[in-house]
Design a protein around this motif. Structure first.
Motif, PDB file in Angstrom:
ATOM      1  N   MET A  67       8.568 -12.031 -16.993  1.00 38.82           N
ATOM      2  CA  MET A  67       9.098 -12.005 -15.630  1.00 38.82           C
ATOM      3  C   MET A  67       8.767 -10.649 -15.019  1.00 38.82           C
ATOM      4  SD  MET A  67      12.929 -12.798 -14.218  1.00 38.82           S
ATOM      5  CE  MET A  67      12.792 -14.550 -14.544  1.00 38.82           C
ATOM      6  N   HIS A  68       7.990 -10.674 -13.948  1.00 35.60           N
ATOM      7  CA  HIS A  68       7.565  -9.460 -13.262  1.00 35.60           C
ATOM      8  C   HIS A  68       8.389  -9.269 -11.986  1.00 35.60           C
ATOM      9  CE1 HIS A  68       4.198 -10.020 -15.942  1.00 35.60           C
ATOM     10  NE2 HIS A  68       3.703  -8.847 -15.577  1.00 35.60           N
ATOM     11  N   PHE A  69       8.903  -8.065 -11.796  1.00 33.89           N
ATOM     12  CA  PHE A  69       9.636  -7.704 -10.589  1.00 33.89           C
ATOM     13  C   PHE A  69       8.826  -6.658  -9.842  1.00 33.89           C
ATOM     14  CE2 PHE A  69      12.933  -9.223 -13.387  1.00 33.89           C
ATOM     15  CZ  PHE A  69      13.713  -9.997 -12.546  1.00 33.89           C
ATOM     16  N   ILE A  70       8.568  -6.921  -8.573  1.00 31.19           N
ATOM     17  CA  ILE A  70       7.815  -5.995  -7.732  1.00 31.19           C
ATOM     18  C   ILE A  70       8.805  -5.096  -7.009  1.00 31.19           C
ATOM     19  CG2 ILE A  70       6.257  -5.811  -5.762  1.00 31.19           C
ATOM     20  CD1 ILE A  70       5.248  -8.626  -6.491  1.00 31.19           C
ATOM     21  N   GLY A  71       8.551  -3.793  -7.074  1.00 30.72           N
ATOM     22  CA  GLY A  71       9.416  -2.827  -6.402  1.00 30.72           C
ATOM     23  C   GLY A  71       8.690  -2.151  -5.252  1.00 30.72           C
ATOM     24  N   ASN A  72       8.716  -0.826  -5.254  1.00 29.46           N
ATOM     25  CA  ASN A  72       8.076  -0.054  -4.193  1.00 29.46           C
ATOM     26  C   ASN A  72       6.624  -0.483  -4.044  1.00 29.46           C
ATOM     27  OD1 ASN A  72      10.473   1.300  -4.362  1.00 29.46           O
ATOM     28  ND2 ASN A  72       9.607   3.199  -5.164  1.00 29.46           N
ATOM     29  N   HIS A  73       6.191  -0.590  -2.806  1.00 36.18           N
ATOM     30  CA  HIS A  73       4.807  -0.984  -2.530  1.00 36.18           C
ATOM     31  C   HIS A  73       4.323  -0.171  -1.351  1.00 36.18           C
ATOM     32  CE1 HIS A  73       1.706  -3.770  -0.729  1.00 36.18           C
ATOM     33  NE2 HIS A  73       1.266  -3.585  -1.949  1.00 36.18           N
ATOM     34  N   HIS A  74       3.195   0.500  -1.538  1.00 36.77           N
ATOM     35  CA  HIS A  74       2.642   1.323  -0.468  1.00 36.77           C
ATOM     36  C   HIS A  74       1.146   1.069  -0.368  1.00 36.77           C
ATOM     37  CE1 HIS A  74       2.489   4.607   2.390  1.00 36.77           C
ATOM     38  NE2 HIS A  74       1.353   4.947   1.818  1.00 36.77           N
ATOM     39  N   VAL A  75       0.653   1.038   0.848  1.00 35.91           N
ATOM     40  CA  VAL A  75      -0.773   0.804   1.102  1.00 35.91           C
ATOM     41  C   VAL A  75      -1.323   1.954   1.932  1.00 35.91           C
ATOM     42  CG1 VAL A  75      -2.479  -0.736   2.139  1.00 35.91           C
ATOM     43  CG2 VAL A  75      -0.453  -1.700   1.031  1.00 35.91           C
ATOM     44  N   ASP A  76      -2.429   2.525   1.461  1.00 34.85           N
ATOM     45  CA  ASP A  76      -3.191   3.511   2.232  1.00 34.85           C
ATOM     46  C   ASP A  76      -4.523   2.864   2.587  1.00 34.85           C
ATOM     47  OD1 ASP A  76      -1.618   6.067   2.137  1.00 34.85           O
ATOM     48  OD2 ASP A  76      -1.776   5.690  -0.012  1.00 34.85           O
ATOM     49  N   PHE A  77      -4.845   2.817   3.870  1.00 36.73           N
ATOM     50  CA  PHE A  77      -6.093   2.207   4.302  1.00 36.73           C
ATOM     51  C   PHE A  77      -7.200   3.237   4.300  1.00 36.73           C
ATOM     52  CE2 PHE A  77      -2.946  -0.740   5.798  1.00 36.73           C
ATOM     53  CZ  PHE A  77      -3.537  -1.955   5.503  1.00 36.73           C
ATOM     54  N   VAL A  78      -8.301   2.903   3.642  1.00 34.00           N
ATOM     55  CA  VAL A  78      -9.496   3.738   3.620  1.00 34.00           C
ATOM     56  C   VAL A  78     -10.302   3.465   4.888  1.00 34.00           C
ATOM     57  CG1 VAL A  78     -11.639   4.236   2.365  1.00 34.00           C
ATOM     58  CG2 VAL A  78      -9.525   3.729   1.097  1.00 34.00           C
ATOM     59  N   ASP A  79     -10.448   2.191   5.195  1.00 31.40           N
ATOM     60  CA  ASP A  79     -11.089   1.747   6.430  1.00 31.40           C
ATOM     61  C   ASP A  79     -10.552   0.352   6.732  1.00 31.40           C
ATOM     62  OD1 ASP A  79     -12.666  -0.156   4.930  1.00 31.40           O
ATOM     63  OD2 ASP A  79     -14.186   1.386   4.587  1.00 31.40           O
ATOM     64  N   GLN A  80     -11.178  -0.355   7.638  1.00 32.09           N
ATOM     65  CA  GLN A  80     -10.675  -1.651   8.090  1.00 32.09           C
ATOM     66  C   GLN A  80     -10.607  -2.686   6.958  1.00 32.09           C
ATOM     67  OE1 GLN A  80     -12.665  -3.095  11.598  1.00 32.09           O
ATOM     68  NE2 GLN A  80     -12.005  -5.198  11.241  1.00 32.09           N
ATOM     69  N   ASP A  81     -11.510  -2.595   5.989  1.00 32.35           N
ATOM     70  CA  ASP A  81     -11.604  -3.615   4.942  1.00 32.35           C
ATOM     71  C   ASP A  81     -11.393  -3.090   3.535  1.00 32.35           C
ATOM     72  OD1 ASP A  81     -12.179  -5.717   6.764  1.00 32.35           O
ATOM     73  OD2 ASP A  81     -14.252  -4.998   6.910  1.00 32.35           O
ATOM     74  N   THR A  82     -10.891  -1.855   3.411  1.00 33.60           N
ATOM     75  CA  THR A  82     -10.675  -1.245   2.101  1.00 33.60           C
ATOM     76  C   THR A  82      -9.325  -0.540   2.108  1.00 33.60           C
ATOM     77  OG1 THR A  82     -13.054  -0.832   1.972  1.00 33.60           O
ATOM     78  CG2 THR A  82     -11.665   0.292   0.344  1.00 33.60           C
ATOM     79  N   ALA A  83      -8.544  -0.749   1.048  1.00 29.81           N
ATOM     80  CA  ALA A  83      -7.232  -0.117   0.965  1.00 29.81           C
ATOM     81  C   ALA A  83      -6.912   0.196  -0.489  1.00 29.81           C
ATOM     82  CB  ALA A  83      -6.158  -1.043   1.541  1.00 29.81           C
ATOM     83  N   ILE A  84      -6.039   1.184  -0.659  1.00 32.11           N
ATOM     84  CA  ILE A  84      -5.494   1.517  -1.973  1.00 32.11           C
ATOM     85  C   ILE A  84      -4.030   1.123  -1.944  1.00 32.11           C
ATOM     86  CG2 ILE A  84      -4.969   3.372  -3.592  1.00 32.11           C
ATOM     87  CD1 ILE A  84      -7.413   4.873  -2.285  1.00 32.11           C
ATOM     88  N   SER A  85      -3.670   0.250  -2.873  1.00 30.00           N
ATOM     89  CA  SER A  85      -2.308  -0.278  -2.948  1.00 30.00           C
ATOM     90  C   SER A  85      -1.658   0.224  -4.230  1.00 30.00           C
ATOM     91  CB  SER A  85      -2.366  -1.814  -2.952  1.00 30.00           C
ATOM     92  OG  SER A  85      -1.137  -2.385  -3.296  1.00 30.00           O
ATOM     93  N   GLU A  86      -0.441   0.735  -4.118  1.00 32.01           N
ATOM     94  CA  GLU A  86       0.333   1.146  -5.297  1.00 32.01           C
ATOM     95  C   GLU A  86       1.624   0.334  -5.307  1.00 32.01           C
ATOM     96  OE1 GLU A  86       1.968   5.224  -7.312  1.00 32.01           O
ATOM     97  OE2 GLU A  86       2.460   4.871  -5.207  1.00 32.01           O
TER      98      GLU A  86
END
Length: 166
Positions: A67-86
């Motif tokens: 069972m996986h629980f998702i907590g904090n989620h943050h996205v930094d966009f590099v450009d329109q079609d690329t992002a880094i998600s933590e």
């Protein structure tokens, strides 16, 4: 701004799709979370999404559930079609009755994902599953009768989805 909110939601859905696929042993869902040429770096595995799906399916078959629980989620966009998600995740794993510490544990991790939008679809191009800690667990039987999860078509989720043609 609304496009960014839509993108963030789509990226979070990719992470949730992955978690649902792992917990339900639906490896088509797991595969959908990645682009076809996706790469995964996990504890015990480093390689392509195809190799990862094969490896993780064998790794999970001896367990009774996860069972996986998702907590904090943050996205930094590099450009329109690329992002880094933590994404912060707590994942509990349990084995059949009598299984030892190796099968019964909770782990805290972060999914550090390079997300790319290709042909209008966000998916994982590369993932680092960064394990932060692991704690052994002791599991007991449920205290009362009631609905129980399964990792097949008898689980309440696919039963309900099938009822509505989803």
């Amino acid at each position: 701004m609304s496009d960014r909110i839509t993108d963030i939601h789509a990226i979070r859905d990719v992470v949730a799709l992955y978690c649902r696929g792992i917990d339900r042993l639906d490896f088509d869902l797991v595969r959908q979370a990645y682009h076809d040429d996706g790469i995964d770096h996990h504890t015990g595995f480093d390689g392509t999404v195809g190799g990862y799906v094969s490896w993780v399916s064998k790794s999970l078959e001896y367990l009774a559930g996860t069972m996986h629980f998702i907590g904090n989620h943050h996205v930094d966009f590099v450009d329109q079609d690329t992002a880094i998600s933590e994404t912060y995740v707590m994942a509990t794993h349990w084995g059949p009755p009598g299984s030892g510490r190796r099968a019964n544990f909770t782990t805290g991790a972060r999914y550090v994902d390079l997300m790319e939008r290709r042909a209008g679809r966000w998916a994982i191009a590369e993932r680092w599953a960064v394990r932060e800690w692991t704690r052994p667990d002791v599991f007991v039987a449920p205290e009362q009768p009631g609905p129980r999860g399964t990792r097949d078509a008898a689980d309440p989720l696919p039963v309900l989805m099938k009822r509505f043609g989803l």
